[in-house]
Design a protein around this motif. Structure first.
Motif, short mmCIF file in Angstrom:
data_model
loop_
_atom_site.label_atom_id
_atom_site.label_comp_id
_atom_site.label_asym_id
_atom_site.label_seq_id
_atom_site.Cartn_x
_atom_site.Cartn_y
_atom_site.Cartn_z
N ALA A 148 0.84 -1.20 0.00
CA ALA A 148 0.00 0.00 0.00
C ALA A 148 0.87 1.25 0.00
N PHE A 149 0.37 2.28 -0.67
CA PHE A 149 0.99 3.59 -0.64
C PHE A 149 -0.14 4.61 -0.81
N GLY A 150 -0.34 5.43 0.22
CA GLY A 150 -1.45 6.37 0.17
C GLY A 150 -2.77 5.62 0.06
N HIS A 151 -3.58 5.98 -0.95
CA HIS A 151 -4.87 5.33 -1.16
C HIS A 151 -4.76 4.09 -2.03
N PHE A 152 -3.58 3.84 -2.57
CA PHE A 152 -3.40 2.69 -3.46
C PHE A 152 -3.12 1.44 -2.64
N GLU A 153 -3.68 0.32 -3.09
CA GLU A 153 -3.48 -0.96 -2.41
C GLU A 153 -3.50 -2.07 -3.45
N GLU A 154 -2.62 -3.04 -3.30
CA GLU A 154 -2.63 -4.20 -4.17
C GLU A 154 -2.22 -5.44 -3.39
N PHE A 155 -2.58 -6.60 -3.96
CA PHE A 155 -2.24 -7.87 -3.36
C PHE A 155 -1.51 -8.70 -4.41
N LEU A 156 -0.36 -9.23 -4.04
CA LEU A 156 0.45 -9.99 -4.98
C LEU A 156 0.61 -11.43 -4.50
N PRO A 157 0.28 -12.40 -5.35
CA PRO A 157 0.35 -13.81 -4.95
C PRO A 157 1.75 -14.37 -5.08
N VAL A 158 2.68 -13.79 -4.34
CA VAL A 158 4.07 -14.24 -4.42
C VAL A 158 4.46 -15.11 -3.23
N LEU A 159 3.56 -15.28 -2.28
CA LEU A 159 3.87 -16.07 -1.09
C LEU A 159 2.96 -17.28 -1.02
N ASP A 160 3.53 -18.40 -0.59
CA ASP A 160 2.71 -19.52 -0.16
C ASP A 160 3.20 -19.92 1.23
N GLY A 161 2.82 -21.07 1.69
CA GLY A 161 3.20 -21.45 3.05
C GLY A 161 4.68 -21.51 3.28
N ASP A 162 5.47 -21.72 2.21
CA ASP A 162 6.92 -21.81 2.33
C ASP A 162 7.63 -20.53 1.89
N LEU A 163 6.85 -19.46 1.71
CA LEU A 163 7.39 -18.18 1.28
C LEU A 163 8.10 -18.28 -0.07
N ASP A 164 7.55 -19.08 -0.98
CA ASP A 164 8.09 -19.17 -2.33
C ASP A 164 7.27 -18.30 -3.27
N VAL A 165 7.84 -18.01 -4.43
CA VAL A 165 7.15 -17.16 -5.39
C VAL A 165 6.77 -17.95 -6.62
N GLY A 166 5.61 -17.60 -7.18
CA GLY A 166 5.25 -18.09 -8.49
C GLY A 166 4.70 -19.50 -8.53
N ARG A 167 4.52 -20.16 -7.36
CA ARG A 167 4.10 -21.56 -7.40
C ARG A 167 2.67 -21.75 -6.89
N ALA A 168 2.00 -20.67 -6.50
CA ALA A 168 0.64 -20.82 -6.01
C ALA A 168 -0.22 -21.42 -7.13
N PRO A 169 -0.86 -22.58 -6.91
CA PRO A 169 -1.57 -23.27 -7.99
C PRO A 169 -2.78 -22.50 -8.48
N TRP A 170 -3.26 -21.49 -7.72
CA TRP A 170 -4.45 -20.77 -8.11
C TRP A 170 -4.13 -19.50 -8.89
N ARG A 171 -2.83 -19.24 -9.15
CA ARG A 171 -2.49 -18.04 -9.89
C ARG A 171 -2.92 -18.20 -11.35
N ARG A 172 -3.77 -17.33 -11.86
CA ARG A 172 -4.35 -17.49 -13.19
C ARG A 172 -3.55 -16.80 -14.28
N ARG A 173 -2.96 -15.65 -13.96
CA ARG A 173 -2.24 -14.88 -14.98
C ARG A 173 -1.27 -13.96 -14.28
N PRO A 174 -0.23 -13.48 -14.99
CA PRO A 174 0.70 -12.51 -14.37
C PRO A 174 -0.05 -11.25 -13.95
N ILE A 175 0.32 -10.72 -12.80
CA ILE A 175 -0.29 -9.50 -12.30
C ILE A 175 0.69 -8.35 -12.51
#
Length: 372
Positions: A148-175
């Motif tokens: 978040a910065f000011g009024h802007f907010e985003e959520f990025l699916p870069v974490l899973d239980g092991d704090l890895d990136v890019g492996r979440a099976p529910w990620r549909r497309r690049p954000i």
């Protein structure tokens, strides 16, 4: 310098960091047009530069991963159809490497919550419906980064239980990491090492044949034994040799820039970065590297003048006394450019900043009181 009242045009007049990497809490109340961060090894000087980089980029994912790449902090590797890549360890961004739900770090101007970049470990359970539809509803609860910065907010699916990136099976497309985000500040970063030929080529291309070119030539001439009249980047003479930076000496001879020594390469790199950072920030780690102590005064005089002329705010680190002394003497000659030294020191398990104005700096260096 006692008649100087400060520079209201600075992007970063102050800084507050909480929960970021090795810094639990730190406030620096005053930055100058050029600020030199001093302190013993391991006090957190480079971490402050990392924090400024993230703040300038408004928390973009690219800035977070750049910080982790610099320190080679990876959680593992992933093979995506043979395109093997390192997985950034985002947990390393949080103080104590504690990246569980609710853990966060903030970076912003001191005393102004509206300027804070906030990075927090959250979960899909807490995401707004808008983001659930963007990412695709996961089958199970998963960790995400909330930025978040000011009024802007985003959520990025870069974490899973092991704090890895890019492996979440529910990620549909690049954000995209810049959708609707406030515009980033321009920030050039120079590490403690020398720029490679590719970086020198790119940076020189931005200032060649402009009014900034003489500044780079003056910087080169500080460290060269011969007068340098020009710079050019040429293609390698074989397919195994990359582009090279050549300089023209006063007698007409062309020689490789690197043949003039590390000091010439470092000064040239700083000069072209100052020009390229116009209107923004220049972050220099271990500013004295490659610069002989006899050149420190002239080096900082060039940096101070170019920073003011190009509207650049410079934040640099050092652990060298000769660097601080050269900075102090150069700053005392530039009555319209504020130079500040901030010493970071560990105290009772915490970190604090001691700020020196130019008058205080002159007194300390004049009396031989080391403040590194």
């Amino acid at each position: 310098m006692s008649d100087y009242t400060g520079d209201d045009s600075l992007h970063l007049p102050s800084l507050r960091i909480e929960g970021f990497r090795g810094i639990d809490s730190l406030t620096i109340n005053r930055f100058g047009r050029v600020t030199l961060l001093a302190g013993r090894n391991g006090t957190g000087k480079t971490t402050v530069l990392d924090a400024v980089r993230i703040f300038a980029d408004r928390g973009r994912l690219s800035a977070l991963t750049a910080v982790l790449d610099r320190s080679e902090e990876y959680a593992g590797r992933v093979d995506e159809e043979k395109d093997i890549r390192d997985i950034p360890d985002f947990g390393a961004l949080f103080h104590g490497r504690q990246a569980k739900k609710g853990t966060s770090f903030t970076i912003g101007l001191a005393g102004d919550p509206h300027t804070q970049v906030v990075v927090e470990v959250s979960s899909t359970d807490d995401m707004p419906e808008e983001w659930m539809s963007r990412l695709g509803k996961p089958a199970i609860s998963a960790q995400v980064l909330r930025i978040a910065f000011g009024h802007f907010e985003e959520f990025l699916p870069v974490l899973d239980g092991d704090l890895d990136v890019g492996r979440a099976p529910w990620r549909r497309r690049p954000i995209r990491d810049d959708d609707g985000r406030p515009k980033a500040l321009r920030a050039e970063v120079l590490g403690p090492g020398l720029l490679n030929n590719l970086d020198l080529d790119q940076r020189w291309g931005e200032i060649a044949l402009t009014e900034q070119e003489p500044v780079a030539l003056r910087a080169l001439n500080l460290a060269a034994n011969h007068r340098i009249d020009g710079v050019a980047v040429v293609s390698g003479d074989t397919r195994y040799r990359s582009r090279r930076v050549l300089v023209k000496l006063e007698d007409g001879e062309r020689v490789p820039l690197r043949s003039l020594g590390d000091g010439a390469v470092r000064l040239f790199g700083v000069a072209v970065a100052l020009a390229g950072a116009a209107g923004g920030l220049l972050l220099i780690d271990e500013a004295e590297n490659g610069i002989h102590r006899s050149l420190q005064h002239e080096y900082w005089r060039l940096v101070l003048r170019a920073a003011a002329d190009n509207d650049v705010q410079v934040i640099a680190t050092t652990h060298g006394w000769d660097c601080i002394r050269g900075f102090a003497s150069a700053a005392s000659e530039n009555h319209d450019v504020e130079g500040v030294v901030v010493r970071l020191e560990r105290e009772n398990g915490g970190l604090r900043a001691v700020e020196y104005s130019e008058e205080e700096l002159q007194t300390a260096t004049g009396q031989g009181i080391e403040i590194r």
